[in-house]
Design a protein around this motif. Sequence first.
Motif, mmCIF file in Angstrom:
data_model
loop_
_atom_site.group_PDB
_atom_site.id
_atom_site.type_symbol
_atom_site.label_atom_id
_atom_site.label_comp_id
_atom_site.label_asym_id
_atom_site.label_seq_id
_atom_site.Cartn_x
_atom_site.Cartn_y
_atom_site.Cartn_z
ATOM 1 N N UNK A 22 -6.683 5.268 11.671
ATOM 2 C CA UNK A 22 -5.649 4.394 11.111
ATOM 3 C C UNK A 22 -6.064 3.969 9.722
ATOM 4 N N UNK A 23 -5.082 3.618 8.914
ATOM 5 C CA UNK A 23 -5.310 3.087 7.571
ATOM 6 C C UNK A 23 -4.400 1.891 7.375
ATOM 7 N N UNK A 24 -4.941 0.829 6.824
ATOM 8 C CA UNK A 24 -4.172 -0.378 6.524
ATOM 9 C C UNK A 24 -4.018 -0.481 5.015
ATOM 10 N N UNK A 25 -2.769 -0.665 4.576
ATOM 11 C CA UNK A 25 -2.459 -0.819 3.152
ATOM 12 C C UNK A 25 -1.709 -2.123 2.918
ATOM 13 N N UNK A 26 -1.945 -2.716 1.761
ATOM 14 C CA UNK A 26 -1.133 -3.842 1.283
ATOM 15 C C UNK A 26 -0.188 -3.278 0.234
ATOM 16 N N UNK A 27 1.048 -3.783 0.192
ATOM 17 C CA UNK A 27 2.077 -3.195 -0.676
ATOM 18 C C UNK A 27 2.486 -4.070 -1.848
ATOM 19 N N UNK A 28 1.574 -4.730 -2.496
ATOM 20 C CA UNK A 28 1.977 -5.530 -3.647
ATOM 21 C C UNK A 28 0.841 -5.624 -4.650
ATOM 22 N N UNK A 29 1.006 -5.314 -5.884
ATOM 23 C CA UNK A 29 2.229 -4.741 -6.468
ATOM 24 C C UNK A 29 2.350 -3.228 -6.221
ATOM 25 N N UNK A 30 1.261 -2.558 -5.876
ATOM 26 C CA UNK A 30 1.333 -1.156 -5.460
ATOM 27 C C UNK A 30 0.616 -1.007 -4.126
ATOM 28 N N UNK A 31 0.708 0.170 -3.523
ATOM 29 C CA UNK A 31 0.092 0.425 -2.212
ATOM 30 C C UNK A 31 -1.428 0.545 -2.383
ATOM 31 N N UNK A 32 -2.154 -0.383 -1.761
ATOM 32 C CA UNK A 32 -3.616 -0.435 -1.897
ATOM 33 C C UNK A 32 -4.247 -0.278 -0.517
ATOM 34 N N UNK A 33 -5.165 0.670 -0.385
ATOM 35 C CA UNK A 33 -5.880 0.868 0.874
ATOM 36 C C UNK A 33 -6.865 -0.271 1.084
ATOM 37 N N UNK A 34 -6.740 -0.969 2.222
ATOM 38 C CA UNK A 34 -7.640 -2.066 2.552
ATOM 39 C C UNK A 34 -8.685 -1.660 3.588
ATOM 40 N N UNK A 35 -8.307 -0.762 4.500
ATOM 41 C CA UNK A 35 -9.192 -0.431 5.610
ATOM 42 C C UNK A 35 -8.838 0.935 6.158
ATOM 43 N N UNK A 36 -9.850 1.705 6.532
ATOM 44 C CA UNK A 36 -9.689 3.018 7.155
ATOM 45 C C UNK A 36 -10.648 3.036 8.336
ATOM 46 N N UNK A 37 -10.151 3.315 9.532
ATOM 47 C CA UNK A 37 -11.027 3.296 10.700
ATOM 48 C C UNK A 37 -10.457 4.098 11.849
ATOM 49 N N UNK A 38 -11.070 3.939 13.022
ATOM 50 C CA UNK A 38 -10.632 4.603 14.255
ATOM 51 C C UNK A 38 -10.634 3.588 15.390
ATOM 52 N N UNK A 39 -9.725 3.797 16.319
ATOM 53 C CA UNK A 39 -9.687 2.926 17.486
ATOM 54 C C UNK A 39 -10.877 3.204 18.396
ATOM 55 N N UNK A 40 -11.317 2.190 19.117
ATOM 56 C CA UNK A 40 -12.444 2.331 20.037
ATOM 57 C C UNK A 40 -11.969 2.869 21.392
ATOM 58 N N UNK A 41 -12.828 2.880 22.374
ATOM 59 C CA UNK A 41 -12.505 3.432 23.700
ATOM 60 C C UNK A 41 -11.364 2.684 24.378
ATOM 61 N N UNK A 42 -11.116 1.447 23.972
ATOM 62 C CA UNK A 42 -10.037 0.645 24.540
ATOM 63 C C UNK A 42 -8.757 0.756 23.712
#
Length: 116
Positions: A22-42
Amino acid sequence: MGRLTTHVLDTVHGVPAAGVQFMLHRLAPQRILLLDGRTNADGRCDRPLLEGAAFTAGTYELDFHAGDYFAARGLDLPRPRFLDIVTLRFGIADAAQHYHVPLLVSPFAYSTYRGS
């Protein structure tokens, strides 16, 4: 202080979806990547996606690489995939609250809601 969390459920197999990128982005004023990761076993993240001073009001997007997840599980997927990257755009209006954004997904459908 509020926080943002997520989890992914595999509705084909009826299990938490472990290892979804998964990747989390904030959209102001442009699309900025905040976090890139993977889900755990749960099917969750090991820590909140946003909390403390980083948790602010605004518009965000969560990209889930669902197509790669289902391909790794051995499902025979069409080319091109019907669903590949599922993008959820959502707003945080109150940084004092907890926002939980789950994804229920299969190769052909998904749903989400604001959880607690």
